[in-house]
Design a protein around this motif. Structure first.
Motif, short mmCIF file in Angstrom:
data_model
loop_
_atom_site.label_atom_id
_atom_site.label_comp_id
_atom_site.label_asym_id
_atom_site.label_seq_id
_atom_site.Cartn_x
_atom_site.Cartn_y
_atom_site.Cartn_z
N ARG A 114 0.84 -1.21 0.00
CA ARG A 114 0.00 0.00 0.00
C ARG A 114 0.87 1.25 0.00
O ARG A 114 0.58 2.22 -0.70
N THR B 54 1.00 4.21 -2.85
CA THR B 54 0.22 5.37 -2.41
C THR B 54 1.08 6.59 -2.10
O THR B 54 0.73 7.71 -2.46
N THR C 246 -3.91 -9.30 5.34
CA THR C 246 -4.29 -8.09 6.09
C THR C 246 -4.88 -7.04 5.15
O THR C 246 -5.89 -6.41 5.46
N TYR C 247 -4.22 -6.86 3.99
CA TYR C 247 -4.70 -5.83 3.06
C TYR C 247 -5.04 -6.42 1.70
O TYR C 247 -4.29 -7.23 1.16
N VAL C 248 -6.20 -6.03 1.18
CA VAL C 248 -6.51 -6.26 -0.22
C VAL C 248 -6.67 -4.87 -0.81
O VAL C 248 -7.56 -4.11 -0.44
N ASN C 249 -5.74 -4.52 -1.70
CA ASN C 249 -5.61 -3.14 -2.16
C ASN C 249 -6.08 -3.11 -3.62
O ASN C 249 -5.49 -3.76 -4.47
N MET C 250 -7.16 -2.37 -3.88
CA MET C 250 -7.71 -2.34 -5.23
C MET C 250 -7.52 -0.95 -5.82
O MET C 250 -8.09 0.03 -5.34
N ILE C 251 -6.70 -0.89 -6.87
CA ILE C 251 -6.32 0.41 -7.45
C ILE C 251 -6.96 0.56 -8.83
O ILE C 251 -6.76 -0.30 -9.69
N ASP D 285 -4.06 12.38 -1.58
CA ASP D 285 -2.87 11.56 -1.72
C ASP D 285 -3.09 10.50 -2.80
O ASP D 285 -4.11 10.48 -3.47
N LEU E 140 -12.60 -0.09 3.43
CA LEU E 140 -12.37 1.36 3.38
C LEU E 140 -12.62 1.85 1.96
O LEU E 140 -12.26 1.19 0.99
N ARG F 184 -6.16 8.37 1.60
CA ARG F 184 -5.77 6.97 1.72
C ARG F 184 -4.79 6.69 2.85
O ARG F 184 -4.82 5.64 3.47
N SER G 196 -5.17 5.82 7.12
CA SER G 196 -5.41 4.49 7.69
C SER G 196 -4.14 3.65 7.68
O SER G 196 -4.15 2.49 8.07
N ASN H 175 -9.32 4.03 -5.17
CA ASN H 175 -8.76 3.00 -4.32
C ASN H 175 -9.81 2.45 -3.36
O ASN H 175 -10.55 3.22 -2.76
N VAL H 176 -9.88 1.13 -3.25
CA VAL H 176 -10.67 0.48 -2.20
C VAL H 176 -9.70 -0.41 -1.44
O VAL H 176 -8.86 -1.07 -2.06
N VAL H 177 -9.80 -0.42 -0.12
CA VAL H 177 -8.91 -1.29 0.65
C VAL H 177 -9.72 -2.14 1.62
O VAL H 177 -10.57 -1.62 2.35
N LEU H 178 -9.47 -3.44 1.60
CA LEU H 178 -10.04 -4.34 2.59
C LEU H 178 -8.98 -4.54 3.67
O LEU H 178 -7.84 -4.89 3.36
N VAL H 179 -9.36 -4.27 4.92
CA VAL H 179 -8.39 -4.38 6.01
C VAL H 179 -8.83 -5.46 7.00
O VAL H 179 -9.97 -5.45 7.46
#
Lengths: 478, 221
Positions: free
Chosen positions: A227, A231, A270-275, A285, B140, B148, B151, B186-190
């Motif tokens: 991330r 980012t 922990t993270y699934v980051n969709m861009i 940002d 999120l 972004r 978090s 951006n979409v984030v699964l935490v």
């Protein structure tokens, strides 16, 4: 590079590493843990089977429609503001990345974990051009400090124990005292890398799934470095193989339900980051520019063969490595390839050619453990056998570079003689009689036999053939 | 540049066709009335801290929590997004109080706000658009009003989740919210705090992102 990579063939490297009890201990412990954790995730066999069927179908659908889906992905990414580049070779991909970085006067980049960038040997290439690439995944950071290559595609420094890592940190990080406390080591890496993230001119990442329908890049990770890389710096470059697509967003949940569970036994990362785009007006940002580099590097050649094409379903979970009895004993570096383990044994000869990696498909017992657990059901063992055959007896398929290069007249003659003997009862009986009489007189060190007998006890031929024994038991006409 | 594109695509097109199989049936799990319990158990399995509170009381819950967490720190800086419902609620509830951490709004671009984010922030508070019970996940949906990095960079991330937004699976959320027609930047699964097991498969937290992940579940929202 790793010390084991110096020797030339797989067998030589394997012999060397098999005597390294510390390394074997590191791998055994890690693989046992990973197998148990994965098994616990898929305890419900019926649910596993239907989920795997869904995942395999999603990837098979992609391969059936690959060219049009790539165009759809490109169109949607472009519409979203992501700049798409195509590269036939790793050199082309490197040059594209370099050009983008030079256009932005970038001197340092932070990297999230990416196997395609390993395939490109991107870090070395950028270094030659005066650009520093910093690995930020903790495992990748550790092996970058050690000057090594990853030994596992999901857990790159699985071959190292904390003592070795503690020494590395003491040597490379200013003011870092020797400690084997994992939390303290992790904190030290956070401290060092935090400032590198803040100062980096660009971030580079791989892609786990690219969604053609929406032009979205899906990245999964546990640490947050992915991330951050995508980012915090003003520029993000993503690199991916042309097969890493899915058709729709609806394909993501089942594949996400397969990937981390297969890889590390966790139900999700922990993270699934969709861009889906660079920073939009008003947003505070995120990178101002996002680039996507699509790498072929032999994949379209593999794609031309309907059997080998199945290799391209791979979602890079690494479960086949964790379950491979060969990998667990020799470790990742022995393969001397970017992708080790079962998937590497079939992928590497297809990407690099049989002349380069033709011994890899032989580093396999065909036990099928990898096939049983592959979340997208790749027939790894069948492809392994196919590649062994291609090495000595090429098919018409143009997909395998260097097919036939391991062909020798002697081996061909031996198999031809064998075939003749087995097809004729008279010859077979004669052959069996000969072995019975004279087989035990053959010296173990004679050519052809030597390779076999040098590592195995030489078999003793029986006094009576099976036919003779059967006759004595009263069976006739056998 | 597009020569590579043309050659790759033409090689792919020249390959023998294969039939696209149908997608076989696959039923994601259902939790019925155990949904919220599952959500909580899974989050806790990731070492997240879960607290039940209400739409009116959560800023108070948070003040008490952070008071304990950040005790001994000088600055006690909490990043919030003042133009979101979450950020606004927090700002109103904490306005004029000296017994709560300092609220710093994230309203300028990262280029000028970087030092605060990277070095000074103790916590970041965000809203969420959904919770997922199967995996103990919050979703999120950052944007112009909720950046972004708030978090990600502070050592503590607090996510506020409406109990009514929790669904069984990711598939439910994606379908119900119609993501395919409205994917944002951006979409984030935490699911939990930042973690790694790269050193001898030993879990360690906060390797790059937050060391602590606090989920406030609004039971009446």
């Amino acid at each position: 590079m790793a010390e084991t990579a110096a020797a030339s063939t797989f067998v030589e490297r394997a012999h060397k590493v098999l005597g390294n009890t510390k390394l074997r201990g590191n791998f055994r412990r890690a693989m046992d843990g990973l197998m148990a954790k994965r098994a616990a995730q898929f305890a419900d066999i019926a649910a596993w089977k239907s989920l795997r069927a869904r995942g395999a179908a999603a990837k098979r659908r992609v391969l059936a429609r690959l060219p049009e889906l790539l165009e759809q992905l490109e169109a949607n990414c472009t519409a979203n503001g992501i700049k798409v580049h195509w590269a036939e070779t790793t050199h082309e991909a490197n040059s594209i990345v370099l050009k983008i970085l030079q256009d932005h006067d970038a001197r340092t980049i932070v990297k999230g974990k990416s196997m395609v960038s390993e395939e490109m040997h991107l870090n070395a290439f950028l270094q030659k051009h005066g650009i520093e690439a910093i690995e930020s995944d903790l495992g990748e950071y550790i092996i970058q400090l050690a000057g090594e290559a990853p030994s596992h595609i999901v857990m790159p420094c699985i071959h190292k124990d904390k003592g070795e890592i503690a020494e590395l940190f003491t040597r490379h990080i200013d003011g870092q005292p020797y400690t084997e406390d994992v939390a303290e080591l992790t904190d030290a890496a956070r401290r060092v890398l935090r400032s590198r993230f803040a100062a980096a001119d660009a971030g580079l990442s791989g892609v786990n799934f690219a969604v053609a329908e929406t032009g979205t890049l899906v990245l999964i990770e546990n640490e947050g470095n992915g991330r951050l890389s995508t980012t915090l710096p003003p520029l993000h470059i993503a690199v991916m193989g042309i097969e890493k697509l899915v058709e729709t967003l609806d394909d993501i949940p089942p594949l996400l339900s397969l990937l981390p569970r297969s890889a590390t036994g966790q139900s999700i990362t922990t993270y699934v980051n969709m861009i889906t785009s660079p920073r939009k007006p008003g947003e505070k940002d995120g990178p101002q520019e996002v680039h996507l580099v699509l790498l072929d590097n032999g994949r379209s050649r593999v794609y031309a063969d309907n059997q080998l094409r199945d290799t391209l379903r791979c979602i890079r979970c690494g479960a086949c490595m964790n379950h491979c009895p060969v990998y667990a004993r020799v470790g990742g570096h022995t393969y001397n390839a970017v992708y080790p383990g079962p998937i590497g044994k079939i992928l590497t000869p297809q990407l690099d050619g049989i002349a380069v990696a033709g011994d890899l498909p032989h580093a396999c017992t065909l036990c099928n453990a990898c096939v049983e657990i592959c979340p997208v059901n790749i027939p790894i063992a069948d492809i392994m056998v196919r590649l062994r055959r291609e090495a000595v007896h090429p098919s018409d398929s143009p997909a395998v570079m260097g097919a036939g290069c391991k062909h020798t007249a002697t081996e061909a003659a031996v198999w031809a003689g064998w075939k003749k003997m087995y097809a004729s009862p008279a010859l077979y009986r004669m052959g069996a009689k000969m072995m019975q009489r004279f087989g035990n007189m053959m010296p173990g060190g004679m050519p052809l036999l030597k390779e076999w007998t040098s590592v195995r006890t030489r078999p003793v031929f029986a006094k009576k053939t099976l036919h003779e024994l059967a006759k004595e038991q009263g069976y006739s006409d056998v | 540049m597009s020569e590579a594109r043309a050659r790759i695509l033409s090689r792919l097109r020249a390959a023998p066709p294969s039939v696209a199989p149908d997608r076989p049936d696959w039923q994601p799990p259902r939790f019925g009335d155990q949904r919220l319990a599952k959500f909580r158990t899974m989050l806790e399995s990731w070492r997240a801290e879960v607290h039940d509170t209400t739409a009116a009381a959560w800023p108070e819950t948070l003040a008490a929590l952070l008071g304990t967490k950040l005790a001994g720190k000088n600055s006690r800086t909490v990043i919030h997004a003042p133009n979101t419902v979450t950020g606004q609620t927090l700002a109103e509830a904490w306005a004029g109080r000296s017994d709560v951490p300092v609220l710093v709004p994230y309203i300028e671009s990262v280029e000028s706000f970087k030092t605060v984010l990277v070095q000074q922030a103790d916590a970041g508070v965000t809203g969420t658009v959904a919770g997922i019970a199967e995996t103990g996940t919050v979703v999120l949906w950052p944007g112009a009003d909720e950046p972004r990095l708030m978090s990600l960079l502070p050592p503590v991330h607090v996510a506020v989740v409406a109990a009514s937004s929790v669904r069984d699976t990711m598939a439910d959320v994606v379908t119900e919210q119609g993501w395919k027609d409205r994917m944002p930047t951006n979409v984030v699964l935490v699911s939990g705090p930042s973690k790694t097991a790269d050193i001898e498969q030993t879990l360690a937290f906060g390797v790059h992102g937050p060391k602590e992940f606090v989920v406030l579940v609004l039971t009446d929202a």
